[in-house]
Design a protein around this motif. Structure first.
Motif, PDB file in Angstrom:
ATOM      1  N   LYS A 297     -11.222 -30.606 -18.284  1.00  0.00           N
ATOM      2  CA  LYS A 297     -11.921 -29.477 -17.690  1.00  0.00           C
ATOM      3  C   LYS A 297     -11.162 -28.191 -17.976  1.00  0.00           C
ATOM      4  N   ILE A 298     -11.887 -27.175 -18.422  1.00  0.00           N
ATOM      5  CA  ILE A 298     -11.298 -25.850 -18.613  1.00  0.00           C
ATOM      6  C   ILE A 298     -11.372 -25.126 -17.276  1.00  0.00           C
ATOM      7  N   LEU A 299     -10.230 -24.743 -16.740  1.00  0.00           N
ATOM      8  CA  LEU A 299     -10.167 -24.217 -15.378  1.00  0.00           C
ATOM      9  C   LEU A 299     -10.477 -22.726 -15.279  1.00  0.00           C
ATOM     10  N   ASN A 300     -10.460 -22.025 -16.402  1.00  0.00           N
ATOM     11  CA  ASN A 300     -10.682 -20.566 -16.348  1.00  0.00           C
ATOM     12  C   ASN A 300     -11.676 -20.123 -17.415  1.00  0.00           C
ATOM     13  N   GLU A 301     -12.838 -20.712 -17.409  1.00  0.00           N
ATOM     14  CA  GLU A 301     -13.833 -20.389 -18.438  1.00  0.00           C
ATOM     15  C   GLU A 301     -14.266 -18.923 -18.397  1.00  0.00           C
ATOM     16  N   ASP A 302     -14.148 -18.284 -17.241  1.00  0.00           N
ATOM     17  CA  ASP A 302     -14.544 -16.871 -17.140  1.00  0.00           C
ATOM     18  C   ASP A 302     -13.665 -15.970 -18.005  1.00  0.00           C
ATOM     19  N   ASP A 303     -12.480 -16.434 -18.370  1.00  0.00           N
ATOM     20  CA  ASP A 303     -11.577 -15.630 -19.198  1.00  0.00           C
ATOM     21  C   ASP A 303     -11.904 -15.742 -20.693  1.00  0.00           C
TER      22      ASP A 303
ATOM     23  N   ALA B 295     -14.681 -17.126 -30.444  1.00  0.00           N
ATOM     24  CA  ALA B 295     -14.219 -17.095 -29.059  1.00  0.00           C
ATOM     25  C   ALA B 295     -12.821 -16.516 -29.020  1.00  0.00           C
ATOM     26  N   TYR B 296     -12.502 -15.808 -27.952  1.00  0.00           N
ATOM     27  CA  TYR B 296     -11.163 -15.278 -27.777  1.00  0.00           C
ATOM     28  C   TYR B 296     -10.920 -15.067 -26.292  1.00  0.00           C
ATOM     29  N   ALA B 297      -9.646 -14.956 -25.928  1.00  0.00           N
ATOM     30  CA  ALA B 297      -9.281 -14.791 -24.526  1.00  0.00           C
ATOM     31  C   ALA B 297      -7.987 -14.008 -24.426  1.00  0.00           C
ATOM     32  N   ASP B 298      -7.903 -13.141 -23.430  1.00  0.00           N
ATOM     33  CA  ASP B 298      -6.688 -12.369 -23.207  1.00  0.00           C
ATOM     34  C   ASP B 298      -5.648 -13.166 -22.436  1.00  0.00           C
ATOM     35  N   LYS B 299      -6.103 -14.207 -21.761  1.00  0.00           N
ATOM     36  CA  LYS B 299      -5.213 -15.076 -20.995  1.00  0.00           C
ATOM     37  C   LYS B 299      -5.248 -16.477 -21.599  1.00  0.00           C
ATOM     38  N   PRO B 300      -4.196 -17.264 -21.388  1.00  0.00           N
ATOM     39  CA  PRO B 300      -4.213 -18.631 -21.901  1.00  0.00           C
ATOM     40  C   PRO B 300      -5.373 -19.432 -21.319  1.00  0.00           C
ATOM     41  N   VAL B 301      -5.975 -20.264 -22.154  1.00  0.00           N
ATOM     42  CA  VAL B 301      -7.012 -21.179 -21.690  1.00  0.00           C
ATOM     43  C   VAL B 301      -6.298 -22.351 -21.003  1.00  0.00           C
TER      44      VAL B 301
END
Length: 331
Positions: free
Chosen positions: A137-143, A157-163
């Motif tokens: 489960k990805i716990l921070n999908e909103d990021d 896809a990209y994220a400013d915080k670690p997935v």
């Protein structure tokens, strides 16, 4: 269908001896201490954090052969590719620069996909399609930010915080700093789109889900290692493919294990050149394929570099994050 997965930033030179490094992390802006910086060796479960005064201690071991990562929210991630160049165990002061919010790239076309659909694709291509993926489960999908370009048939896809991935199959919490993620589609005149390839890479840090791993986690880790790309690379560099039950095929026919591999041992690395356009691998009836157009290098622990020219399909390519083990697994 062609699958390409690049999962980790790898190494340059393996470490020779065990040391405990002591260092400090400061802000570039005003030289103040930064508390709570995540400091870890990429792809491993070896890490620590800085204290209130910015100090940290981290131990390397024989298996600790990855770049050292310094990551903190609000700062640009710093990477030290090879700490073995520092003979003194007093690590030089590390300065982190405050990150600058960058404007998102403007795509001058309408994105026809809903976020829910893009997230389903991301989960499938990032975590994989194995049974193990169903227990992740990805716990921070909103990021996670996602964009689909219909003209390029590409999802990025990209994220400013670690997935953050909770893996209840292998018993890990994985912090994955996503540096690149692309799914490229191809299709005919019928309009049906199929995945042509998937590419992703980043740095990762593994934490135990439980203080003491459960027996089922230990068993699942052993199963994940058996027949994996990591096991294959370790066996290839030592010429132990047969001992680990790897069979090599070329053009649908089984061949001698090393017929299409030019293997040149060195002091720190084994240089490997594939002497064919495509090699197929069979392990316990699980088939994989490798396409590599240039020489690559395997260290004594089974890690290989460079990764960007490396194409892996079949069982190994489909495993993805859900079956990913720390690089120091079993060492």
């Amino acid at each position: 269908m062609k699958n390409i997965a690049f999962l980790l930033l790898l190494i340059t030179i393996p470490l020779k001896a065990q040391k405990t490094y002591t260092g400090r992390v400061l802000s570039t802006k005003d030289s103040t201490a930064i508390q709570g910086v995540s400091i870890y060796f990429d792809g491993t479960s070896l890490g620590t954090t800085s204290n209130a005064k910015g100090y940290f201690k981290i131990k390397n071991t024989a298996s600790n052969i990855s770049p050292l990562i310094f990551r903190s929210i609000g700062y640009t991630t710093q990477t030290v590719p090879n700490i073995s160049v520092f003979e003194d165990e007093n690590f030089p002061i590390v300065f982190l620069q405050e990150s600058i919010d960058e404007l998102e790239t403007v795509i001058l076309e309408t994105d026809p996909w809903t976020r829910a659909h893009k997230l389903r694709v991301f989960r499938s291509e990032f975590l994989g399609k194995t049974k193990a993926a169903g227990k992740c489960k990805i716990l921070n999908e909103d990021d996670i930010r996602l964009k689909y370009s219909p003209s390029k048939h590409t999802l990025i896809a990209y994220a400013d915080k670690p997935v953050i991935i909770e893996n209840k199959h292998l018993g890990y919490i994985i912090e994955y700093e996503l540096m690149d993620f692309t799914v490229k589609y191809s299709g005919g005149s019928s309009g049906l789109r199929l995945v042509d390839y998937t590419f992703f890479e980043g740095s990762s840090f593994f934490k135990e889900l439980k203080t003491k791993p459960k027996k089922r986690f230990i068993k699942n880790r052993e199963d994940a290692f058996t027949g994996s790309l990591l096991q294959f690379m370790r066996a290839l560099s030592k010429k132990e493919l047969e001992a680990h039950h790897f069979r090599i095929f070329y053009d649908k026919f089984e061949v001698q294990p090393y017929k299409y591999f030019d293997i040149q041992p060195d002091a720190d690395f084994t240089k490997v050149t594939i002497l064919a356009d495509k090699i197929s691998i069979l392990h316990n009836n699980q088939q994989s394929s490798i396409i590599y157009k240039s020489p690559f290098y395997i260290d004594q622990f089974g890690n290989f570099t460079p990764t960007r020219a490396f194409s892996i399909g079949g069982f190994m390519g489909q495993s993805r994050i859900a079956r990913l083990l720390p690089l120091n697994y079993g060492l």
